[in-house]
Design a protein around this motif. Structure first.
Motif: not given
Length: 383
Positions: A268-282
């Motif tokens: 829905n938001h692109g792979h850049a958003a996925g990376d942002t989510a992973l970094k936010a969870f970390a």
């Protein structure tokens, strides 16, 4: 044979030039590290500063102290910046510029055309301060400081102490005093500076190699996206920690976390958003756990925590805190973060093999997923 101050300053400039060239080609060109860059800058400034004082016997002597003092203080400030970069902390621009500027101004208003000691009081104060700050930076570390780094800190502290003694002698004895000129005047200081630069440069080269080894070791065990331990790094560190559990009779908890419906973020938001989510969870994990806990990314959207001395219920509360922090990160990211599910396994003093504990946590995580996600499940103790 007695060497006059001018001859010593020429020798000092030659030493600084030679060491700067050697350090540039032997270290900086291969590492390109801020640490090496600042040390090369310091050598260049010491070279220029020493050369500037040769103007004292010319009609341009009014430039010698203002410019020479500023360049030498700049060299000392660069040593501080070099030491500071070892902790990956940027050097403050106002400190880098403030010391040289104060030294130049103090000399400029102190009749530099006729006064060979113009601005020396401020010069000595700033040199003592900058080299002392460099010694402090070298002594600082995360959990331990290498012997080489501590030796460098002691050497820098000794030079700072020398400048402090020179300052006291300047105030008490005056620049024309016999004791001042015999023991801490320009000639002894230049000799001491040459010795320090020669020893320090080779020590700095060894310290640079040590720092590069540490960087490479960290890179081998760190996840490039999140900054947490990667799978291999976590398994290695957690294995050592579990062996200590058995010896010391400690307990703790293992937490396996997985982001729910993570694929939808990418879709829905692109792979850049996925990376942002992973970094936010970390980031949420780092903020919620203690400095002695282990946090790693197992791969994809799966994370793992080892929490020494923590009960399963406390681990469950930590998981809830992570989820709250993760949800709050969505406001800054501009999209709603996914939820997370957790499998938690208590670790007793006779804990099983790490891979077995992870397998048990994975079973608990599967149960959390099957019950609707966005929750944590405590599995049975695995021994």
């Amino acid at each position: 044979m007695n060497l006059d101050t001018e001859s010593l300053r020429v020798a000092f400039a030659v030493v600084a030039f030679t060491l700067g060239v050697l350090f540039y080609f032997a270290d900086f060109r291969s590492t390109r590290s801020p640490y090496s860059a600042w040390w090369c800058v310091s050598m260049a400034l010491f070279l220029a500063g020493s050369a500037t004082f040769l103007l004292e016997e010319t009609p341009n002597r009014w430039l010698a102290n203002p410019v020479g003092n500023a360049l030498l203080v700049g060299g000392a400030a660069s040593i501080w910046a070099s030491a500071r970069s070892l902790r990956a902390v940027p050097a403050s621009a106002w400190i880098l510029a403030g010391g040289p500027a104060c030294s130049a101004l103090a000399a400029a208003v102190d009749s530099p055309a006729t006064n060979p000691w113009a601005g020396d009081l401020v010069f000595l104060v700033t040199m003592c301060l900058m080299i002392g700050l460099a010694a402090r930076e070298l002594a600082l570390g995360d959990t331990e400081v290498s012997r080489l780094r501590m030796a460098m800190a002691i050497a820098a502290a000794s030079v700072a102490a020398f400048y402090f003694c020179r300052l006291l002698a300047f105030v008490r004895d005056g620049p024309r005093g016999s004791w001042y000129n015999a023991y801490v005047g320009p000639a002894p200081t230049t000799l001491m500076g040459m010795a320090f630069l020669a020893v320090a440069s080779f020590s700095m080269f060894a310290l640079s190699s040590e720092n590069q080894t540490k960087v490479l070791r960290t890179a081998a065990t760190q996840d490039g996206l999140t900054g947490l331990l990667n799978r291999a790094g976590f398994l290695d560190a957690a294995g050592d920690r579990l062996r200590r559990f058995r010896v010391d009779g400690n307990h703790g908890a293992l937490v396996l976390a997985d982001l729910d419906h993570f694929k939808s973020i990418n879709d829905n938001h692109g792979h850049a958003a996925g990376d942002t989510a992973l970094k936010a969870f970390a980031g949420a994990c780092r903020a919620a756990v203690r400095s002695g806990d282990l946090a790693g990314r197992m791969g994809g959207e799966e994370f793992v925590l080892l929490l020494p001395g923590v009960s399963a219920l406390r681990a469950q509360a930590i998981a809830a805190d992570i989820s709250d922090r993760f949800e709050a990160a969505g406001a800054a990211a501009g999209f709603t973060m996914p939820t997370a599910s957790y499998g938690i396994i208590p670790i007793e003093e006779d804990a099983a093999d790490l891979e077995q504990l992870i397998s048990a946590a994975d079973i608990a995580l599967y149960i959390a997923k099957s019950l609707g996600r966005n929750r944590s499940i405590i599995g049975a103790s695995y021994t």
